[in-house]
Design an enzyme around this catalytic site. Structure first.
Site, PDB file in Angstrom:
ATOM      1  N   GLU A 252      30.228 114.445  -8.285  1.00 50.70           N
ATOM      2  CA  GLU A 252      30.510 114.841  -9.658  1.00 50.70           C
ATOM      3  C   GLU A 252      29.317 114.394 -10.497  1.00 50.70           C
ATOM      4  O   GLU A 252      29.248 113.259 -10.954  1.00 50.70           O
ATOM      5  CB  GLU A 252      31.782 114.192 -10.215  1.00 50.70           C
TER       6      GLU A 252
ATOM      7  N   ASP B 290      33.208 110.214  -8.073  1.00 49.64           N
ATOM      8  CA  ASP B 290      33.329 110.305  -9.524  1.00 49.64           C
ATOM      9  C   ASP B 290      32.110 109.678 -10.208  1.00 49.64           C
ATOM     10  O   ASP B 290      31.631 108.618  -9.799  1.00 49.64           O
ATOM     11  CB  ASP B 290      34.601 109.551  -9.949  1.00 49.64           C
TER      12      ASP B 290
HETATM   13  C1  NOJ Z   1      35.127 111.673 -14.586  1.00 48.25           C
HETATM   14  C2  NOJ Z   1      36.562 112.092 -14.492  1.00 48.25           C
HETATM   15  O1  NOJ Z   1      36.619 113.458 -14.146  1.00 48.25           O
HETATM   16  C3  NOJ Z   1      37.210 111.814 -15.819  1.00 48.25           C
HETATM   17  O2  NOJ Z   1      38.539 112.287 -15.843  1.00 48.25           O
HETATM   18  C4  NOJ Z   1      37.149 110.331 -16.124  1.00 48.25           C
HETATM   19  O3  NOJ Z   1      37.663 110.078 -17.413  1.00 48.25           O
HETATM   20  C5  NOJ Z   1      35.702 109.829 -16.033  1.00 48.25           C
HETATM   21  N1  NOJ Z   1      35.068 110.257 -14.834  1.00 48.25           N
HETATM   22  C6  NOJ Z   1      35.651 108.322 -16.116  1.00 48.25           C
HETATM   23  O4  NOJ Z   1      36.221 107.782 -14.961  1.00 48.25           O
END
Ligand code: NOJ
Length: 543
Positions: free
Chosen positions: A244, A202
């Site tokens: 991501e 993430d």
């Molecule tokens: C990316 C995630 O997909 C999202 O849902 C989240 O709010 C942010 N990262 C912060 O953790």
């Protein structure tokens, strides 16, 4: 445990779901691991290969679980570590793999690491990022613009400001501290030891902060990813890292490294352009972004998606394109969130089967591995007036019973309300009804998945753009191991004919659901409104 098959992720169809949304076994109105396990047969029937689970760790849930307060504990409402292990075993028995979200950039402010670090004179202060003044790193953008004015927040306990790229309750970890770098590796080991087949990393571009930079994609971040990858290759061969990184193609490609960082990365910029092209009824935006995408290592793979648990992000478009997307897809300002649109696939496309199928056909055939978002296979709707991004995270609709077969609890006691719009409510739209209707969207998508899975070139093949003289058309070849697949899509609401700049082979046969059509190279190529055809060279496997 699944066998380490190198490259499995390149042929896989991924399916994203939060544990809380899929099945509630104990009647508390919240999905859990036993409930999810009970639905594995459905996912096997659908034909997907790998499940992506959203965070299920201990958390105060101020950001859907992306605010973790204990990385190695399961939030009790979802079950416990034994339930996770049993779920993984049940998935693996069915030949399904599972990856999970790993939140490496930040923790919840409730995490004991932060609680300890903020204490006056704390010996662990350096696990987070602090400043006497809130003006350091001025070039780092604020991501959650609807709720945050700054990436710095004052901590009255520490008496200094702390750094956060997301919500103020999510302090960023300090990767300059070797303790943090090791602690995150240990968390990775903890979950890979339990049997997960990979991790979605993430918010991975933001691990480090450096003066004079925007704090994204820094060389130090890539160094850390190389360390993590070396560890995974050494200790857990066959498991994958998925980045991501919501960035332009040229900034994402470095996340693959030289086959020594992430195995996969989402292709963020192609996503809004699929929606844009559909409204413009011209394929140019999609063709151009793929042309602008640099080559990636042979073992690397893009993740292609239409929607996920977040807003439909409009970060990777120009300002003008963003205004266009808002006007076209979010006429009600309440549909907008941060730099994006908080709606699901089917309502975005006015529930139009032809347009949904066109985009799903492209997700399943563009270069990369497809990621489907739970419920989109039945055309689920949204509740965009709910808080934050909750409107796209409502319970899965299994049948037309009061709580949609999701839970034995009363509908009013579910973690979020069921979708209520008559066209999208469970009474009309649910898995059971869709399964028994041969012509349903669900059965069509299942068929497309099966076709993709039967043809290795979709997953393994290169991408070769074929020029079409009709601006509504997009054509490309996917080629691997002696197989060639021709994909031709029509972004317009009219039937079209186009010429294709292809010289050979002479004959093609449709493998998509509209077979047994054929096409002879050199003749006009015909497509129905919003049509998408998949063809193989007629000679493949013959000579
Ligand atoms: C990316 C995630 O997909 C999202 O849902 C989240 O709010 C942010 N990262 C912060 O953790």
């Amino acid at each position: 445990m699944t066998e380490p098959t190198p490259g499995w992720y390149k042929r896989a169809v991924f399916y994203e779901t939060p544990v809380y949304a899929f099945g509630d076994s104990d009647g508390d109105g919240i999905g859990d691991f036993p409930g999810l396990t009970a639905r594995l047969d459905y996912l096997q029937w659908l034909g997907i290969d790998c499940i992506w689970l959203l965070p299920f760790y201990e958390s105060p849930l101020h950001d859907g679980g992306y605010d973790v307060s204990d990385f190695e504990a399961v939030l009790p409402r979802y079950g416990n570590v034994e339930n996770v292990v049993a779920f993984l075993a049940a998935a693996h028995e069915r030949g399904l793999r599972v990856i999970t979200d790993m939140i490496v950039n930040h923790t919840s402010d409730q995490h004991p690491w932060f609680q300890a670090a903020r204490q006056p004179g704390s010996p662990t202060r350096s696990r987070y990022v602090w400043s006497e003044t809130p003006d350091r790193y001025p070039n780092a953008r604020v991501i959650f613009i609807d709720t945050q004015d700054s990436n710095w927040s004052w901590d009255p306990v520490a008496g200094v400001y702390y750094w956060h790229r997301f919500f103020e309750h999510q302090p960023d970890l300090n990767f300059d501290d070797p303790w943090v770098r090791n602690a995150i590796k240990d968390v990775v080991r903890f979950w890979l030891d339990k049997g997960f087949d990979g991790l979605r990393l993430d918010a991975v571009p933001y691990l480090y902060e450096r003066d004079g930079t925007n704090g994204e994609n820094l060389p130090e971040t890539h160094e850390y990813l190389k360390e993590l990858r070396a560890m995974v290759d050494e200790e857990y061969p066959g498991r994958i890292l998925l980045a991501e990184a919501n960035q332009w193609p040229e900034d994402v490609v470095p996340y693959f490294g030289d086959d020594d960082e992430c195995h996969m990365a989402f292709h963020f910029p192609v996503m809004p352009r699929l929606f844009m092209a559909l409204k413009q009824q011209r394929a140019g935006a999609v063709i151009d972004i793929l042309a602008r995408t640099p080559p990636i290592p042979a073992t690397a793979q893009w993740g292609i998606f239409l929607r996920n648990h977040d807003e439909l992000t409009l970060e990777m478009v120009t300002e003008q394109e963003r205004a266009y997307m808002y006007a076209q897809y979010a006429p009600d300002p309440q549909m907008r969130k941060n730099l994006g649109i908080r709606r699901r696939l089917a309502p975005l496309l006015d529930g139009d089967r032809r347009r949904i199928e066109l985009l799903q056909s492209l997700v399943l055939s563009l270069p990369g591995s497809p990621f489907l978002y739970y419920g989109d296979e039945i055309g689920m709707g949204d509740e965009y007036l709910l808080e934050d991004r909750d409107g796209v995270r409502t319970p899965m609709q299994w049948d037309d019973s009061p709580s949609a077969g999701f839970s034995p609890a009363d509908p009013g006691d579910l973690y979020l309300p069921l979708v209520s719009a008559p066209d999208y409510a469970p009474a009309t739209l649910n898995v059971a009804a869709a399964r028994s209707d041969e012509g349903s969207l669900l059965n069509r998508i299942r068929r497309l998945i099966a076709i993709r899975s039967a043809h290795p070139a979709f997953g393994l093949g290169d991408y070769f753009a074929v020029t079409a003289d009709n601006p509504a058309a997009m054509a490309f070849l996917r080629r691997a191991a002696g197989e060639q697949i021709l994909v031709v899509a029509n972004f317009s609401e009219r039937a079209i004919r186009t010429s294709l700049a292809l010289a050979e082979p002479a004959h093609w046969v449709d493998i998509g659901p509209n077979r047994p059509d054929t096409w002879s190279t050199g003749s006009a190529f015909e497509l129905v409104p919003f049509g998408c055809r998949w063809l193989t060279a007629a000679s493949d496997g013959v000579d």
